[in-house]
Design an enzyme around this catalytic site. Structure first.
Site, PDB file in Angstrom:
ATOM      1  N   LYS A 169      74.711   5.619  14.630  1.00 21.69           N
ATOM      2  CA  LYS A 169      75.426   4.416  14.173  1.00 21.69           C
ATOM      3  C   LYS A 169      75.447   3.383  15.306  1.00 21.69           C
ATOM      4  CE  LYS A 169      79.815   6.510  15.540  1.00 21.69           C
ATOM      5  NZ  LYS A 169      80.855   7.454  15.109  1.00 21.69           N
ATOM      6  N   TYR A 208      82.252 -21.154  36.326  1.00 21.13           N
ATOM      7  CA  TYR A 208      83.379 -21.679  35.553  1.00 21.13           C
ATOM      8  C   TYR A 208      84.720 -21.280  36.163  1.00 21.13           C
ATOM      9  CZ  TYR A 208      80.324 -22.636  31.515  1.00 21.13           C
ATOM     10  OH  TYR A 208      79.372 -23.111  30.664  1.00 21.13           O
TER      11      TYR A 208
END
Ligand SMILES: *Cc1c(COP(=O)(O)O)cnc(C)c1O
Length: 389
Positions: free
Chosen positions: A43, A281
């Site tokens: 999965k 940033y």
């Protein structure tokens, strides 16, 4: 594209070690023995490793079957030519159950609505539906409780084309603790429910309960099938599992798990930043000296967690290059002042080994306050995966 071309034509790529994967499958086959069905859980894009590559490696190593979460994942496997048994462990929308029956998938069932719809479908298509009944034993996720079971079994007797192929359950905390009282309790509940079903006249073909941690620690949970997830990728379910495993089998450990995944990126710019300047940033990092900074073209959208800002490091020329400033959406900046001779487009390792150094998935998980499962599951599926020796 060949592996060599991938190396020169991608900004970032993931290498999967075929020999490590084979080692891990051998390791678990020895643990579970020849009899139980060996099913690999792929999965979430094969826990981020790349479902198609992992499915191919699994088949090459004589794994028996697959477990996935969704109908979409199961259909992709079929369309890619994998004809093995596939158990869909998550919910299939009732409106799409017909597709699942057409493809002969194994379906988890735990509610009456799904059972009733499957009855209609199998009656009109003249096809069998193969169901794995999920029993509630105390995880309180999916599962049918003892009170509902009676009704369910009664109904099942009138649905001749619905084959009760297996019953299963899932443990709540085997990997989270070295105290296994709750797992013992769940195993007791599971066995009770199985007896109840059998006494209702159902010949149960299969029982399964074990994920990686249970498979490693409790042979009595192997039953007829093991659902092996994280272990096949060479990762331990948790530190507690490792401690318990070593306590229990310490002397017998001759081999161990080998991580399958290495994540690499290519340096996309190198620059000098004078002392007392800030990087990135928010200006969260300030240089304390004239610094050489390398820019790498990966960021949080690729699955490199923003929590790693100013915390982790990557490997360049076998040395550690610490992150400077915040992780951006598609870029990170690393300090290479102390690493000589770094050139544009040199390889950086974000996860894995380079020379004598290694940065592990478990280390990154600890730095970003999560578990190894989440670190790999979040690796963007657009990153190229290549299989290497
Ligand atoms: C994901 C999952 C597994 C695999 O668990 P691992 O700890 O990765 O081995 C097994 N069973 C179920 C029901 C799952 O959802």
């Amino acid at each position: 594209m060949t592996n060599i071309e991938h190396k020169y034509l991608n900004n970032t790529w993931i290498e999967l070690s075929e020999s490590a994967y084979a080692n891990n499958i051998r390791f678990f086959r020895k643990i579970i023995g020849a009899r139980p069905e060996f099913s690999v859980v792929i999965k979430a894009n094969g826990y981020g490793h790349g479902w198609q590559s992992i499915a191919r490696l699994a088949m090459k190593n004589q794994v028996d079957s697959f477990c996935v979460h969704s109908l979409g994942e199961a259909l992709r496997l079929r369309r890619a030519g994998f004809n093995q048994n596939i158990l869909i462990m998550g919910h299939v929308p009732i409106g799409r159950l017909e597709e699942a029956v057409e493809e002969n998938f194994r379906l988890v069932v735990y509610n009456r609505e799904t059972l009733l719809r499957l009855h209609e479908i199998t009656a009109s298509l003249y096809k069998l539906a193969r169901i794995h009944l999920k029993l509630e034993t105390g995880t309180f996720r999916q599962g049918i409780a003892q009170e509902e079971l009676e009704w369910f079994l009664k109904e099942l007797k009138h649905t001749p084309r619905i084959l009760l192929e297996a019953v299963y359950t899932h443990f709540a905390n085997i990997e989270d603790t070295t105290n296994h009282d709750y797992a013992d309790y769940q195993r007791y509940c599971f066995n009770q429910l199985v007896r109840l079903i059998q006494s209702n006249g159902f010949p149960i073909l299969k029982k399964h309960a074990a994920s990686t941690a249970a498979a490693m620690l409790f042979p009595e949970t192997h039953f007829d099938m093991v659902r092996l997830g994280i272990g096949q990728y060479g990762l331990w379910p948790s530190r507690e599992t490792m401690v318990s495993y070593k306590e229990k089998f310490g002397e017998k450990i001759s081999e161990t798990l080998q991580p399958v995944l290495t994540w690499k990126a290519r340096i996309s710019q190198i620059k000098t930043v004078p002392a007392d300047n800030t990087i990135g940033y928010g200006r969260t990092y300030k240089t304390t000296r004239d610094s050489r900074i390398a820019i790498l073209p990966i960021g949080y959208s690729d699955g490199y967690d923003r929590m790693l800002s100013n915390q982790s490091y990557v490997l360049i020329k076998g040395k550690r290059a610490p992150l400077r400033g915040r992780v951006c959406m598609n870029l990170i900046m690393v300090d290479i002042t102390d690493i000589p001779d770094v050139a544009l487009e040199d390889e950086a390792v974000l996860i894995g080994k380079q020379g004598e150094e290694e940065i592990t998935i478990d280390q990154l998980a600890a730095m970003s306050g999560t578990i190894n499962y989440e670190v790999t599951a979040r690796l963007n599926n657009e990153i190229t995966r290549i299989i290497v020796d």
